[in-house]
Design a protein around this motif. Structure first.
Motif, PDB file in Angstrom:
ATOM      1  N   ILE A 203       0.499  -1.533  -0.170  1.00 37.66           N
ATOM      2  CA  ILE A 203       0.332   0.074   0.379  1.00 37.66           C
ATOM      3  C   ILE A 203       0.979   1.707   0.073  1.00 37.66           C
TER       4      ILE A 203
ATOM      5  N   SER B 149      -2.916  12.715   1.716  1.00 35.90           N
ATOM      6  CA  SER B 149      -3.826  12.784   3.121  1.00 35.90           C
ATOM      7  C   SER B 149      -4.970  13.643   3.198  1.00 35.90           C
TER       8      SER B 149
ATOM      9  N   TYR C  68       0.017   9.374   8.171  1.00 32.30           N
ATOM     10  CA  TYR C  68      -1.195   8.877   7.460  1.00 32.30           C
ATOM     11  C   TYR C  68      -1.615   8.331   8.746  1.00 32.30           C
TER      12      TYR C  68
ATOM     13  N   ARG D 234       4.635   8.925   5.533  1.00 31.46           N
ATOM     14  CA  ARG D 234       4.249   7.471   6.085  1.00 31.46           C
ATOM     15  C   ARG D 234       3.429   7.976   7.532  1.00 31.46           C
TER      16      ARG D 234
ATOM     17  N   GLU E  62       0.599   5.166   0.806  1.00 37.00           N
ATOM     18  CA  GLU E  62      -0.880   6.003   0.939  1.00 37.00           C
ATOM     19  C   GLU E  62      -0.506   7.671   0.325  1.00 37.00           C
TER      20      GLU E  62
ATOM     21  N   ASN F 180       3.295  -1.860   4.384  1.00 35.36           N
ATOM     22  CA  ASN F 180       2.927  -0.298   3.994  1.00 35.36           C
ATOM     23  C   ASN F 180       4.686  -0.045   2.752  1.00 35.36           C
TER      24      ASN F 180
ATOM     25  N   SER G 267      -8.394   2.923  -3.736  1.00 35.89           N
ATOM     26  CA  SER G 267      -8.345   3.321  -2.303  1.00 35.89           C
ATOM     27  C   SER G 267      -8.933   4.630  -2.367  1.00 35.89           C
TER      28      SER G 267
ATOM     29  N   GLN H 238      -4.053   4.545  -1.923  1.00 30.32           N
ATOM     30  CA  GLN H 238      -5.294   5.106  -1.372  1.00 30.32           C
ATOM     31  C   GLN H 238      -4.666   6.069  -0.547  1.00 30.32           C
ATOM     32  N   SER H 239      -5.638   7.233  -0.375  1.00 34.26           N
ATOM     33  CA  SER H 239      -6.031   8.550  -0.106  1.00 34.26           C
ATOM     34  C   SER H 239      -6.933   9.093   0.578  1.00 34.26           C
TER      35      SER H 239
ATOM     36  N   CYS I 123      -8.176  15.769   2.539  1.00 28.20           N
ATOM     37  CA  CYS I 123      -9.327  14.636   2.958  1.00 28.20           C
ATOM     38  C   CYS I 123     -10.758  15.794   3.218  1.00 28.20           C
TER      39      CYS I 123
ATOM     40  N   THR J 108       4.456   3.658   1.853  1.00 28.53           N
ATOM     41  CA  THR J 108       4.419   4.726   1.715  1.00 28.53           C
ATOM     42  C   THR J 108       5.213   4.980   2.713  1.00 28.53           C
TER      43      THR J 108
END
Ligand code: 5AD
Ligand code: FES
Length: 361
Positions: free
Chosen positions: A60, A65, A309, A306, A62, A299, A141, A111-112, A67, A301
């Protein structure tokens, strides 16, 4: 309740086209350890029979971050001004993807947070660039988007999409997701499946206000959706959210939900979630792998992002060296007598019952 009655209920839940809600609630109410052990053994047996022994790895990344939402449980919520926000550049995502491929892993999860101004064409370019360089599956994601955006990324080569329902309880959903609607979330899941994505859903366990009845409904929601992937995580309270003072989701209930998810979904891919590894200081992911789970998510990232997140506090694998997870996970599965499966781990939904005919039991 006798053990043979619990066994009979489990068999009914397993066999039903749509399980009886009362049966599911009866299993959720099991407190006696012998009954729980029966459930866990049943789920492990279903896992062995329908997905086999291998534990799949999904690397993954990420990548942002940021949103736009204010989900009550999530540390990335836009009102959390204490969080350092970051967004990786395409070159940084591609470098992390390279690391995943070098580790022999064949699924990359991008992912985010649900970015307000995510540039759909930027993500299209990243997906296409990864697919041009590597023979891997890509899972997105990135939250609720338009059908056109989902279609754009699918065309660029994205294979799968994760969008958890979080809770199927409409009242609780509304409370926890200001300005969002469960109808739109379900619309997204439907669009994703229609567009040919391997689609994943899942929930959180132990949310304040969540009842056994609503957890039972989550299991029925999983069954009805026939999802390719399903994930069950304990709720872990985060200080910078409206649920700061709430108690942490219960490990036993999370494991019971994981086991029931395996029993109703049979061959869905189910991760031993990082949240299960993070909820009480001990790493409980090995336990999840023995009650139905068959996936781990290392992970990738890059540092220093890292640690930022921070969906929930004390997240596992944040302080470890980048790239440490795959070896750690290989040791974890070896201790269980299970091999790491370095395949792509595509959906098994197109071939239901193939493994069912192998003489593994
Ligand atoms: N505890 C556990 N899991 C959480 N998630 C978000 N906030 C929390 C929390 N406080 C999960 C959600 C989301 C995934 C990316 O992280 O289920 O789908
Ligand atoms: Fe990530 Fe152990 S699994 S460091």
């Amino acid at each position: 309740m006798t053990l043979s009655r619990t066994q009979a209920i489990l068999e009914r839940i397993f066999a039903a086209a749509l399980p009886d809600r009362g049966d599911v609630e009866a299993i959720l109410r099991l407190e006696d350890e012998r009954h729980q052990a029966l459930l866990f053994g049943f789920a492990d047996h279903v896992r062995a029979r329908f997905v086999g022994e291998g534990v799949l790895l999904r690397g993954i990344i990420e990548f942002s971050s940021y949103c736009r939402n204010t989900c009550g449980y999530c540390g990335l919520n836009r009102d959390n001004t204490a969080l350092v926000r970051y967004r990786l550049g395409a070159d940084e995502v591609l470098a992390a993807a390279e690391n995943i491929c070098r580790a022999g892993i064949k699924t990359i999860v991008l992912q985010s947070g649900e970015e307000d101004n995510l540039d759909a064409d930027w993500l299209r370019g990243v997906v296409a660039a990864i697919k041009a360089r590597h023979d891997v599956a890509i899972t997105l994601s990135v939250g609720e988007r338009s059908r056109d955006e989902y279609a754009l990324w699918k065309k660029a080569g994205a294979d799968r999409f994760l969008l958890k329902i979080e809770t199927s309880d409409p009242v609780l959903y509304k409370e926890l997701h200001p300005g969002m609607s469960i109808e739109n979330r379900i619309r997204c899941l439907q669009d994703l499946a229609d567009l040919g994505y391997q689609t994943g859903s899942g929930n959180l366990v132990g949310l304040p206000g969540q009842t056994l009845e609503s957890l039972a409904d989550d299991i029925l929601f999983f069954k009805k959706g026939d999802y390719d992937m399903l994930s069950v995580s304990p709720f872990i309270p985060h200080a910078q959210t409206v649920l700061a003072g709430a108690s942490t989701g219960d490990l036993a209930m999370t494991l019971i939900m994981t086991a029931l998810t395996r029993i109703v979904s049979r061959n869905a891919h189910i991760p031993a979630t990082t949240a299960i590894g993070s909820l009480n200081g001990r790493d409980e992911r090995p336990k999840a792998l023995t009650v139905g789970a068959n996936v781990l998510m290392p992970n990738f990232t890059p540092s220093p992002y890292r640690q930022d997140y921070e969906i929930y506090p004390n997240k596992r694998c944040v302080t470890e060296k980048p790239g440490a997870c795959p070896d750690c996970m290989a040791r974890m599965t070896a201790a269980l007598g299970r091999p790491v499966d370095y395949g792509r781990g595509d959906s098994l939904k197109q071939s239901p019952g193939v493994l069912a005919e192998t003489p593994s039991n």
